[in-house]
Motif scaffolding. Structure first.
Motif, PDB file in Angstrom:
ATOM      1  N   LEU A   1       0.861  -1.178   0.000  1.00  0.00           N
ATOM      2  CA  LEU A   1       0.000   0.000   0.000  1.00  0.00           C
ATOM      3  C   LEU A   1       0.898   1.229   0.000  1.00  0.00           C
TER       4      LEU A   1
ATOM      5  N   ASP B   1      -0.017   4.639  -0.069  1.00  0.00           N
ATOM      6  CA  ASP B   1      -0.801   5.842   0.215  1.00  0.00           C
ATOM      7  C   ASP B   1      -0.463   6.315   1.617  1.00  0.00           C
TER       8      ASP B   1
ATOM      9  N   ILE C   1      -2.534   7.975   3.595  1.00  0.00           N
ATOM     10  CA  ILE C   1      -3.728   7.818   4.423  1.00  0.00           C
ATOM     11  C   ILE C   1      -4.370   6.470   4.078  1.00  0.00           C
ATOM     12  N   TRP C   2      -4.820   5.759   5.108  1.00  0.00           N
ATOM     13  CA  TRP C   2      -5.467   4.468   4.867  1.00  0.00           C
ATOM     14  C   TRP C   2      -6.721   4.693   4.021  1.00  0.00           C
ATOM     15  N   PRO C   3      -6.944   3.856   2.991  1.00  0.00           N
ATOM     16  CA  PRO C   3      -8.090   4.034   2.092  1.00  0.00           C
ATOM     17  C   PRO C   3      -9.436   3.966   2.816  1.00  0.00           C
ATOM     18  N   ARG C   4     -10.260   4.937   2.522  1.00  0.00           N
ATOM     19  CA  ARG C   4     -11.583   5.043   3.143  1.00  0.00           C
ATOM     20  C   ARG C   4     -12.440   3.809   2.824  1.00  0.00           C
TER      21      ARG C   4
ATOM     22  N   SER D   1     -11.217  -2.308   5.037  1.00  0.00           N
ATOM     23  CA  SER D   1     -10.645  -2.894   6.253  1.00  0.00           C
ATOM     24  C   SER D   1      -9.239  -3.414   5.948  1.00  0.00           C
ATOM     25  N   LYS D   2      -8.462  -3.548   6.991  1.00  0.00           N
ATOM     26  CA  LYS D   2      -7.105  -4.084   6.813  1.00  0.00           C
ATOM     27  C   LYS D   2      -7.173  -5.498   6.232  1.00  0.00           C
TER      28      LYS D   2
ATOM     29  N   ALA E   1      -8.056  -5.260   2.443  1.00  0.00           N
ATOM     30  CA  ALA E   1      -6.970  -4.671   1.644  1.00  0.00           C
ATOM     31  C   ALA E   1      -5.899  -5.698   1.304  1.00  0.00           C
TER      32      ALA E   1
ATOM     33  N   TRP F   1       2.570  -1.437   4.464  1.00  0.00           N
ATOM     34  CA  TRP F   1       2.023  -0.100   4.214  1.00  0.00           C
ATOM     35  C   TRP F   1       3.207   0.852   4.195  1.00  0.00           C
TER      36      TRP F   1
ATOM     37  N   LYS G   1       3.820   4.132   3.804  1.00  0.00           N
ATOM     38  CA  LYS G   1       3.363   5.529   3.763  1.00  0.00           C
ATOM     39  C   LYS G   1       4.522   6.518   3.746  1.00  0.00           C
TER      40      LYS G   1
ATOM     41  N   TYR H   1      -3.130   1.355  -4.219  1.00  0.00           N
ATOM     42  CA  TYR H   1      -3.438   2.764  -3.928  1.00  0.00           C
ATOM     43  C   TYR H   1      -4.938   2.995  -4.011  1.00  0.00           C
TER      44      TYR H   1
END
Length: 124
Positions: free
Chosen positions: A24, A26, A28-31, A34-35, A38, A43, A45, A101
């Protein structure tokens, strides 16, 4: 040289075995994801664009050239870039790697730039 492909995919698309190692990329965690849904292995970031340039770009295609220059400069000076790139190429020895993403626009987003940046480092 890697044995497997480096690809990118929206986090809202179904995770598939062919994705291999899912990163991942991004800030910010995608709206609404859930983990568990995904299914990402890591992650990353710390490799994403800063909030300042991300907000300035605001997913406006006419600002993409500016955004690409700004984000590329950030990647060049980011202390995490070298470790991230090394990690990507180590994973590519064993399986495909997919940058995951959330952005809606699949052509004008930071992951397109990150993919190109990582691929330019392949020769080094």
């Amino acid at each position: 040289m890697s044995n497997y492909p480096l690809t990118m995919k929206r986090v809202y698309e179904k995770s598939e075995k062919e994705d291999g190692y899912r990163m991942l990329v991004d800030r910010i965690w995608p709206r609404g994801v859930s983990k568990q849904k995904a299914t990402v292995d890591i992650w990353a970031k710390e490799i994403t664009p800063t909030t300042e340039i991300r907000k300035e770009f605001n997913h406006q295609p006419q600002k993409f050239d500016w955004f690409k220059q700004a984000y590329w400069a950030e990647l060049e000076s980011n202390p995490h870039s070298e470790v991230f790139i090394k990690h990507v190429f180590e994973e590519l020895q064993h399986s495909p790697v997919t940058f995951v993403y959330a952005a809606k626009d699949e052509q004008f987003n930071h992951v397109v730039i990150l993919m190109e940046f990582v691929q330019t480092k392949k020769q080094k």
